[in-house]
Design an enzyme around this catalytic site. Structure first.
Site, mmCIF file in Angstrom:
data_model
loop_
_atom_site.group_PDB
_atom_site.id
_atom_site.type_symbol
_atom_site.label_atom_id
_atom_site.label_comp_id
_atom_site.label_asym_id
_atom_site.label_seq_id
_atom_site.Cartn_x
_atom_site.Cartn_y
_atom_site.Cartn_z
ATOM 1 N N ASP A 156 4.156 5.241 10.953
ATOM 2 C CA ASP A 156 5.669 5.735 11.098
ATOM 3 C C ASP A 156 5.769 6.966 10.097
ATOM 4 O O ASP A 156 6.372 7.933 10.427
ATOM 5 C CB ASP A 156 6.528 4.716 10.987
ATOM 6 C CG ASP A 156 6.697 3.743 11.998
ATOM 7 O OD1 ASP A 156 6.258 4.117 13.238
ATOM 8 O OD2 ASP A 156 7.477 2.876 12.146
ATOM 9 N N LYS A 167 -2.273 5.649 4.765
ATOM 10 C CA LYS A 167 -2.179 4.371 3.805
ATOM 11 C C LYS A 167 -1.644 3.350 4.864
ATOM 12 O O LYS A 167 -0.827 3.353 5.577
ATOM 13 C CB LYS A 167 -1.289 4.699 2.855
ATOM 14 C CG LYS A 167 -0.866 3.352 2.249
ATOM 15 C CD LYS A 167 0.568 3.252 1.943
ATOM 16 C CE LYS A 167 1.337 2.766 3.292
ATOM 17 N NZ LYS A 167 2.758 2.248 3.169
ATOM 18 N N THR A 168 -2.496 2.106 4.683
ATOM 19 C CA THR A 168 -1.860 0.695 5.205
ATOM 20 C C THR A 168 -3.089 0.002 5.014
ATOM 21 O O THR A 168 -4.134 0.096 5.448
ATOM 22 C CB THR A 168 -1.199 0.701 6.623
ATOM 23 O OG1 THR A 168 -0.979 -0.943 6.691
ATOM 24 C CG2 THR A 168 -1.996 1.348 7.477
ATOM 25 N N ILE A 169 -2.628 -1.401 4.281
ATOM 26 C CA ILE A 169 -3.637 -2.466 4.107
ATOM 27 C C ILE A 169 -4.014 -2.991 5.543
ATOM 28 O O ILE A 169 -4.919 -3.814 5.747
ATOM 29 C CB ILE A 169 -3.159 -3.490 3.384
ATOM 30 C CG1 ILE A 169 -1.904 -4.392 3.763
ATOM 31 C CG2 ILE A 169 -3.103 -3.130 1.839
ATOM 32 C CD1 ILE A 169 -1.788 -5.682 3.208
ATOM 33 N N ASP A 170 -3.003 -2.836 6.373
ATOM 34 C CA ASP A 170 -3.057 -3.393 7.893
ATOM 35 C C ASP A 170 -4.239 -2.928 8.716
ATOM 36 O O ASP A 170 -4.687 -3.385 9.638
ATOM 37 C CB ASP A 170 -1.954 -3.242 8.704
ATOM 38 C CG ASP A 170 -0.670 -4.046 8.247
ATOM 39 O OD1 ASP A 170 -1.043 -4.826 7.120
ATOM 40 O OD2 ASP A 170 0.273 -4.067 8.582
ATOM 41 N N GLU A 214 -0.822 -12.756 10.930
ATOM 42 C CA GLU A 214 0.625 -12.775 10.586
ATOM 43 C C GLU A 214 1.610 -12.650 11.886
ATOM 44 O O GLU A 214 2.312 -13.197 12.196
ATOM 45 C CB GLU A 214 1.275 -12.032 9.472
ATOM 46 C CG GLU A 214 2.486 -12.136 9.181
ATOM 47 C CD GLU A 214 3.092 -11.194 8.097
ATOM 48 O OE1 GLU A 214 2.311 -10.257 7.926
ATOM 49 O OE2 GLU A 214 3.911 -11.145 7.648
ATOM 50 N N GLY A 218 4.945 -0.198 2.587
ATOM 51 C CA GLY A 218 4.013 -1.262 1.639
ATOM 52 C C GLY A 218 2.983 -0.782 1.033
ATOM 53 O O GLY A 218 2.346 0.411 0.944
ATOM 54 N N ARG A 237 1.194 -7.634 10.821
ATOM 55 C CA ARG A 237 2.018 -8.128 11.897
ATOM 56 C C ARG A 237 1.552 -7.405 13.115
ATOM 57 O O ARG A 237 1.669 -7.940 14.190
ATOM 58 C CB ARG A 237 3.494 -7.908 11.661
ATOM 59 C CG ARG A 237 4.014 -9.112 10.756
ATOM 60 C CD ARG A 237 5.692 -8.791 10.747
ATOM 61 N NE ARG A 237 6.420 -8.882 12.091
ATOM 62 C CZ ARG A 237 7.572 -8.761 12.057
ATOM 63 N NH1 ARG A 237 8.237 -8.307 11.059
ATOM 64 N NH2 ARG A 237 8.187 -8.791 13.211
ATOM 65 N N ARG A 244 11.193 1.982 1.722
ATOM 66 C CA ARG A 244 11.255 1.988 3.295
ATOM 67 C C ARG A 244 12.278 2.839 4.118
ATOM 68 O O ARG A 244 12.270 2.952 5.290
ATOM 69 C CB ARG A 244 11.389 0.637 3.623
ATOM 70 C CG ARG A 244 9.991 -0.342 3.444
ATOM 71 C CD ARG A 244 10.085 -1.832 3.986
ATOM 72 N NE ARG A 244 8.848 -2.416 3.382
ATOM 73 C CZ ARG A 244 7.698 -2.464 3.939
ATOM 74 N NH1 ARG A 244 7.274 -1.526 4.894
ATOM 75 N NH2 ARG A 244 6.598 -3.132 3.377
#
Lengths: 550, 550
Positions: free
Chosen positions: B174, B200-203, B309, B79, B250, B143
């Site tokens: 991952d 990296k990840t906005i989560d 989410e 993402g 998520r 992905r």
């Protein structure tokens, strides 16, 4: 209250305003004016406030302070728009400059506050808390309409009690119409209360030859454009979704058009054009599907579609369907209620006239249900609840599936939908709106000092640097015409729709084919307050294009 | 390409970076490391990259230029997250400084580009177009998972052909796990290709004792918080709606929690807490309804609820229901398909175990339908399609209606729902992310120069001014443990969930009762790039609170 870093930094921003307002001013009066049409009727309805001249404030050598303080009341009417607090701050600073003992009273939660005598004095402490902030929370807003003589008289009681000599009503076209009716009434009974209007609405549909723009439009569109730009960048990175984005604005498509000018999406629907071309929903779906298919041919299975909230009501065929549905259900509600859930759709299809029946049958199930179940207290379809963005996404998918079977389309079509409205109505005002609103409020206080009533505060030439802006007042009757409302002819301010022969639409129309097929996205990013002037101080593209033609 | 004013102004921003990287550096190696757990198994699986030391870059007297140029490949995986372009710019500037003849190749649309040999050289012209911009559109992302030996070998062909000596993989947990597997493999066969990861990840769920934060989290949360703040200001002005706002993320609730710290909403649900307390959906609904009722007692019929989410998947009872549904439908799909539409719900209710049947029956119709109809290609419920924000709004309404009948609640309850995700993933990076990403990329090039592989680029101490940031590398094996994935035990990087005993959650928990009942909204406003440092350069509240405890 605790505050964010930006709230703290922004509190000390000093709004820019017309140079002339920094010194002493005097009103310069133009020639007598006429209403835009229906002059006879409007003149008859507004014998005391019709035909007044346009006012422009000019530099004056005389010290303009008032000998006696002036108490002013202020009302926020209707939906929120960024900058309302600065209008109030401008009024406050203006009347304090005229006389430091002047007082400002805010009526609570809109016009109802005037009628119900709910108010609070807005002192310097309170005003300072709200300078350059978004929202209407300083006194709240409300949707009560000031239309009845009883309301006017009830309001006058509290105005007299607080020794208020002038009332400023901050609102949209309807609220300003009502402000004018109130001004006329108070003048007719020599109530000794002036009424001044201020042009507010994010929808941008309160503007005309005299009023360049309503406040809040600039900020709200910039917030939506920030989001759309972000989505477009995502869209262009992931390359797998079509985003259907609905934008607030039921009566006109100015917001969608402005956002299109700012972001260059693949598709932007303009309701006024759909109506002018007498398009059906099917036509709109076809138009979108055609562009999707063209992009798919180039391997571009992604894109953006901007949709004005009011679209459905601009489609003649949908309007006819909704009218028949409203009428039918008004007479057959009991029978309809008896039909079991799964049969309701077929029941409606069997009862409508052939043409409307066919349209109804073509609608996706969820929308068909919304049209019959979600009704307002008057029994009418709540068009604003229809998720047009999902409706179109679903119908375009169905169309593309058909084309795929026919071999006319090869591609992937996955959608994500969005609706932006509440995200922008209370944003921190852009420099433009902060400056424009403060100037509008300050100008309102000067109109009060000049003894005017039935005027709308006006600040013009706003595509120039703020120091060159022109402050004055426009007689509200000048903007009026007669229109049928709830079955009767009423004097109202003309609502400004998107002009299909205007510069903003023409610029859009001349570029949209390129934007549709190529990927020409612009990414405006978030509103900036502290950077270079070309980033921080630009008015809306709509306004820039409109002024260019003048 | 045509550009917005902000795009143009922002292009010339020079990211801040650790002081040490401005001069010549040398790697300082710490002691041998161990994986966070399962040391035996991890060591066995990574014989060539296990136990390596943590690297910190220090000032060096030696000129660190490379005699030979180094060609580097870069991949964006998964993402989008704001700042990816700056990681790439950092790598580019780093390897050009090491040797001006070095080249950077980007693989197109994610890991698939490596396997399918789709790439482009990223020259200075291209890089300059993308400095400080959001999105991953410079080369696109994808992905595809790099997990198979065949993929590694296929990738090696093109790496060899382009004479690429190092590959930088920018991705989440991952992707970094896979980067490490790839590093191990290339080392085991003496392929002569180093592999470096970037977090990296906005989560925000890729962090640990060594990695302070993943890039993009800061910007995305600030964009969402801008929107939430705007909605709260609207909410507090109109005083008539409860806004239910779902936020992307998520696997963990970091985004919702960070947004809560930034905006002080009335309610924020933290999935990890729901799971720890073994709450049912009914408990969550009750909790929300209780606060709504309490506010109603004070006349406050409005508020905000933030919802992560992933909530549904953290509720043990819902997890059990979904598991049984998946299992049941896998075996009875044909029979289920035969049931007519209006009977499907009752059919499911009759077939599930009593406990799950009861929960299923309590769900609103739309959600019940989503749980049985919207299934992924593997036949599983698509939990991400469940509109949790609408589900909760509807269930809270039902609960309040019951309480109203029982006389336990008097108030009005109208809701508006929102989902923010795509609005933030490709935003123009905040100064923090622009600086952090550029530094991560630059550091990656220094790790390459130092001959390292199987490392994640690391920039620490980022709550201090950027000049004091610490650059280095962390052996990826150090972050690993064994987890069951698709039925088999695999070595993976531990995902960081919200720690209920961590400072960010504790700060939230100690304030939430006040925020719930009082209206303590903060309005962060849009990200600023040019203003005072306290407005423009603050890291996330989460990071600030986490670092405080150290």
């Amino acid at each position: 209250m605790s505050k964010s870093a930006l709230q703290i930094a922004r509190a000390s921003y000093v709004p820019k305003m017309p140079q002339v307002l920094r010194g002493n001013v005097q009103p310069k009066e133009g020639a007598a004016t006429e209403s835009v049409s229906d002059q006879e009727e409007i003149k008859k309805l507004f014998p005391n406030t019709y035909g007044m001249p346009i006012i422009t404030f000019e530099e004056s050598q005389r010290e303009m302070g008032l000998e006696n303080p002036v108490n002013v009341g202020v009302i926020l009417s209707g939906g929120q728009a960024p900058g309302g607090h600065n209008v109030i701050a401008g009024i406050f600073d203006g009347i304090k400059r005229l006389n430091p003992d002047s007082r400002l009273y805010g009526f609570i939660l809109g016009p109802a506050g005037l009628v119900n005598h709910e108010y609070k004095e807005l002192t310097a402490d309170i005003i300072d808390e709200y300078r350059n902030t978004g929202g209407f929370d300083i006194i709240g807003s409300g949707r009560t309409k000031l239309e009845e003589k009883e309301q006017f008289d009830k309001g006058l009681e509290i105005l007299k009690k607080l020794n208020i000599g002038a009332l400023v009503i901050i609102g949209g076209d309807d609220s300003n119409t009502n402000a004018c009716v109130l001004a006329e009434y108070y003048k007719s009974i020599n109530a000794g209360v002036q009424v001044i209007g201020c042009p507010k609405t994010i929808d941008g549909d309160l503007k005309n030859d005299q009023i360049e723009t309503s406040f809040g439009f600039d900020t709200a569109c910039k917030v939506y454009s920030e989001m759309i730009g972000n989505i477009q960048r995502d869209c262009n990175s992931a390359r797998k979704y079509w985003h259907f984005i609905k934008l607030m604005g039921r009566s006109a498509s100015h917001i969608a058009l402005e956002c299109a000018l700012q972001t260059q999406p693949n598709i932007c629907i303009v309701s006024e054009e759909v109506e002018a071309k007498q398009q059906s929903l099917d036509d709109v779906v076809n138009d979108i599907a055609t562009i999707v298919a063209k992009r798919a041919e180039k391997g571009l299975n992604f894109g953006t579609v901007l949709i004005p909230e009011g679209l459905i009501e601009f489609i003649p065929a949908m309007k006819a369907l909704i009218a028949e549905l409203n009428d039918f259900l008004a007479h057959n509600q009991a029978e309809f209620d008896m039909v079991r859930r799964s049969g309701k759709r077929d029941y409606i299809i069997s009862k409508l006239s052939p043409k409307n029946s066919e349209i109804y049958a073509s609608l996706p199930e969820t929308v068909a249900r919304q049209l019959t179940l979600d009704r307002d207290p008057h029994g009418n379809v709540q068009v604003s609840l229809i998720e047009t963005e999902k409706l179109l996404a679903e119908m375009v998918k169905t169309r593309l599936d058909e084309w795929k079977k026919e071999g006319k389309y090869k591609g992937k079509f996955a959608t994500i939908t969005h609706f932006f409205g509440y995200e922008g109505r209370c944003a921190t005002p852009s420099n433009y709106d902060a400056d424009y609103c403060y100037s509008l409020g300050y100008t309102a206080s000067m109109l009060i000092a000049a003894g005017k009533t039935g005027y709308m505060s006006s600040v013009r030439n706003t595509t120039a640097p703020a120091s060159e802006w022109i402050a004055g007042g426009i007689p509200i009757t000048m903007m009026m015409n007669m229109e049928r409302r709830h079955g009767a002819m009423k004097p109202v301010i003309q609502k400004a729709l998107v002009k299909l022969d205007g510069n903003p639409f023409r610029y859009f129309a001349s570029n949209r084919e390129k934007w549709a097929i190529e990927t020409s996205y612009l990414y405006p990013g978030p509103i900036q307050y502290f950077g270079p002037t070309e980033v921080c101080d630009q008015p809306s593209k709509t306004l820039q294009l409109e002024q260019k033609s003048k």
